[in-house]
Design a protein around this motif. Structure first.
Motif, PDB file in Angstrom:
ATOM      1  N   GLY A 262      -7.409   7.873   4.477  1.00 11.19           N
ATOM      2  CA  GLY A 262      -7.027   8.009   5.889  1.00 11.19           C
ATOM      3  C   GLY A 262      -5.974   9.064   6.182  1.00 11.19           C
TER       4      GLY A 262
ATOM      5  N   GLU B 186      -2.958  11.149  14.400  1.00 11.39           N
ATOM      6  CA  GLU B 186      -3.206   9.759  13.966  1.00 11.39           C
ATOM      7  C   GLU B 186      -3.746   8.937  15.155  1.00 11.39           C
ATOM      8  OE1 GLU B 186      -2.820   8.379  10.943  1.00 11.39           O
ATOM      9  OE2 GLU B 186      -2.666   6.242  11.342  1.00 11.39           O
TER      10      GLU B 186
ATOM     11  N   SER C 187      -8.754   2.236   6.718  1.00  9.34           N
ATOM     12  CA  SER C 187      -9.555   3.360   7.219  1.00  9.34           C
ATOM     13  C   SER C 187     -11.018   2.999   7.441  1.00  9.34           C
ATOM     14  CB  SER C 187      -9.445   4.566   6.279  1.00  9.34           C
ATOM     15  OG  SER C 187      -8.107   5.024   6.271  1.00  9.34           O
TER      16      SER C 187
ATOM     17  N   GLY D 229       0.846  -1.204   0.000  1.00  8.74           N
ATOM     18  CA  GLY D 229       0.000   0.000   0.000  1.00  8.74           C
ATOM     19  C   GLY D 229       0.872   1.240   0.000  1.00  8.74           C
TER      20      GLY D 229
ATOM     21  N   ILE E  85     -11.057   1.888   1.718  1.00 11.02           N
ATOM     22  CA  ILE E  85     -10.458   3.170   2.114  1.00 11.02           C
ATOM     23  C   ILE E  85      -9.098   2.901   2.739  1.00 11.02           C
ATOM     24  CG2 ILE E  85     -10.907   5.381   3.244  1.00 11.02           C
ATOM     25  CD1 ILE E  85     -13.799   4.552   3.646  1.00 11.02           C
TER      26      ILE E  85
HETATM   27  N1  LIG Z   1      -8.675   2.195  13.994  1.00 15.21           N
HETATM   28  C1  LIG Z   1      -8.493   3.021  12.965  1.00 15.21           C
HETATM   29  N2  LIG Z   1      -9.256   4.123  12.832  1.00 15.21           N
HETATM   30  C2  LIG Z   1      -9.080   4.960  11.805  1.00 15.21           C
HETATM   31  N3  LIG Z   1      -8.169   4.797  10.831  1.00 15.21           N
HETATM   32  C3  LIG Z   1      -7.386   3.714  10.899  1.00 15.21           C
HETATM   33  C4  LIG Z   1      -7.503   2.760  11.951  1.00 15.21           C
HETATM   34  N4  LIG Z   1      -6.575   1.790  11.748  1.00 15.21           N
HETATM   35  C5  LIG Z   1      -5.928   2.113  10.603  1.00 15.21           C
HETATM   36  N5  LIG Z   1      -6.395   3.270  10.101  1.00 15.21           N
HETATM   37  C6  LIG Z   1      -5.933   3.989   8.917  1.00 15.21           C
HETATM   38  O1  LIG Z   1      -5.857   3.116   7.817  1.00 15.21           O
HETATM   39  C7  LIG Z   1      -4.932   3.678   6.877  1.00 15.21           C
HETATM   40  C8  LIG Z   1      -4.084   2.562   6.314  1.00 15.21           C
HETATM   41  O2  LIG Z   1      -4.938   1.659   5.666  1.00 15.21           O
HETATM   42  P1  LIG Z   1      -4.371   0.621   4.602  1.00 15.21           P
HETATM   43  O3  LIG Z   1      -3.337  -0.214   5.243  1.00 15.21           O
HETATM   44  O4  LIG Z   1      -5.551  -0.044   3.977  1.00 15.21           O
HETATM   45  O5  LIG Z   1      -3.695   1.659   3.576  1.00 15.21           O
HETATM   46  P2  LIG Z   1      -2.652   1.432   2.407  1.00 15.21           P
HETATM   47  O6  LIG Z   1      -2.975   0.143   1.731  1.00 15.21           O
HETATM   48  O7  LIG Z   1      -1.256   1.627   2.882  1.00 15.21           O
HETATM   49  O8  LIG Z   1      -3.001   2.673   1.503  1.00 15.21           O
HETATM   50  P3  LIG Z   1      -3.594   2.728   0.031  1.00 15.21           P
HETATM   51  O9  LIG Z   1      -4.566   1.593  -0.118  1.00 15.21           O
HETATM   52  O10 LIG Z   1      -4.231   4.087  -0.028  1.00 15.21           O
HETATM   53  O11 LIG Z   1      -2.409   2.602  -0.857  1.00 15.21           O
HETATM   54  C9  LIG Z   1      -4.116   4.727   7.605  1.00 15.21           C
HETATM   55  O12 LIG Z   1      -4.519   6.018   7.189  1.00 15.21           O
HETATM   56  C10 LIG Z   1      -4.513   4.504   9.067  1.00 15.21           C
HETATM   57  O13 LIG Z   1      -4.477   5.698   9.803  1.00 15.21           O
END
Ligand SMILES: Nc1ncnc2c1ncn2[C@@H]1O[C@H](COP(=O)(O)OP(=O)(O)OP(=O)(O)O)[C@@H](O)[C@H]1O
Ligand SMILES: [Mg+2]
Length: 350
Positions: free
Chosen positions: A219, A238, A295, A17, A194
């Protein structure tokens, strides 16, 4: 010998990600999968420096640094060099439906190649195409066309090579995620993934992906508005985001949910657009919304969208659906991080 057979059923799913890399080790037991190991490597640099992401929509994945992160993740999880499958970010690719009359598979293959140029908004010579028949009904054949820039594929392959990963397949995240949810959901469903940097909105019908598009609100933006709205550093924002979400919480004069709602509404409008477009095309109405991706853990998000969109909204992942089992000891963790692992599981789940 028995041990060898046992090991043979293990494979890895990897999702690079923009803000974190996820790895799952899954064991196939008949039609089910069991989670045997997992790891998430979160990089918080992007919170401090806006361009410091693993990859962004405009900045391409950097093979050397990504391979170092992959190596670190493999080392930390102590997994082995099993066959691995990788997700390609939804925003990097493009999907479209093509409709043909009743034709043989061979004829369809020819027709897809011949007509692809009319559908794909990228130069074909720089694009890798794939397609699959998703429906044959009433003399019509519906084909899902998938296109990814060849450069994106090469960068992922190179990162895997440098990390000595035994890569067996790559797939667009949106396609893999819809296939996974499609195992359980056969109605008209909107899937909203998300992440940290992007949100992908897909429509799935009769268990197959029908449309998908990505936007840049996710997020990381939620954290940024809390940080600037409250005048606190992004790491603190965060933490606060994860602790409070959309639930009522006041800091000084400011309600955190008031800071977040304009962003929630930007995503909401894109969901509505996708739902309306699908209805106009097919006269079929979305019945339910599935939230997934890291997210989707934002507290109160499902309830907010359910109220705003007047549809059932559920947070979901391969574990809550019972598609991937796990050691009950992991239950509290999986409840929190299940949606983060959706794409990594989906690429393995055929
Ligand atoms: N409990 C929570 N409440 C709110 N947001 C959260 C929580 N846990 C994780 N996140 C958010 O989830 C996001 C990361 O999600 P994910 O791992 O799906 O993203 P990624 O795959 O790295 O990004 P992308 O898919 O946009 O490339 C971060 O913005 C993090 O702050
Ligand atoms: Mg993601």
């Amino acid at each position: 010998m028995a041990l060898k057979l046992f090991r043979k059923n293990l494979c890895l799913g990897i999702d690079i990600g923009t803000t974190s890399i996820k790895l799952v080790e899954l064991r196939k037991i008949e039609e089910k999968m069991e989670l045997t190991n997992y790891g998430i490597l979160e990089k918080y640099g992007h919170l401090e420096r806006i361009n410091d992401a693993i990859q962004t929509n405009s900045f391409k994945l950097l093979e050397e640094s990504t391979s170092l992160l992959l190596k670190e993740l493999i080392e930390k999880t102590q997994t082995q060099n099993y066959e691995a499958f990788m997700a390609l970010p939804s925003f990097s690719g493009f999907i479209s439906l093509m409709e043909f009359p009743e034709m043989s598979d061979k004829e369809i293959a020819k027709a897809v190649k011949f007509q692809a140029g009319q559908y794909v908004p990228m130069p074909l010579q720089e694009t890798t195409l794939d397609w699959q028949i998703i429906e044959r009904e009433a003399g019509k054949t519906i084909v899902l066309l998938m296109a990814v820039p060849t450069d994106t594929i090469q960068r992922h392959v190179r990162s895997a090579e440098l990390a000595k990963i035994n890569l067996k397949g790559l797939e667009l995240e949106s396609v893999a995620v819809a296939r996974l949810f499609g195992k359980k959901e056969k109605g008209v469903i909107a899937i909203v993934d998300i992440g940290g940097r992007s949100t992908c909105i897909s429509i799935m019908d009769k268990g197959s992906l029908r449309s998908s598009h990505s936007i840049d609100t996710a997020g990381g933006d939620f954290t940024q508005v809390i940080s600037s709205g409250l005048g606190i550093n992004p790491m603190r924002a965060e933490e606060l985001k994860k602790a409070s979400g959309l639930n009522f919480q006041v800091r000084g004069e400011v309600k955190i949910s008031n800071l977040l709602i304009p962003l929630m509404d930007m995503i909401k409008r894109e969901i509505e657009k996708a739902i309306n477009n699908y209805y106009l095309r097919t006269k079929r109405q979305v019945e339910k919304i599935i939230l997934t991706g890291g997210s989707s853990n934002l507290q109160g998000l499902d309830a907010y969208y359910s109220q705003e969109l007047s549809l059932p909204v559920v947070k979901s992942d391969p574990f809550s659906l019972g598609l991937v089992t796990y050691n009950p000891k992991l239950a509290p963790i999986i409840r929190d991080i299940g949606p983060n692992l959706t794409s990594a599981c989906a690429v393995v789940f055929k």
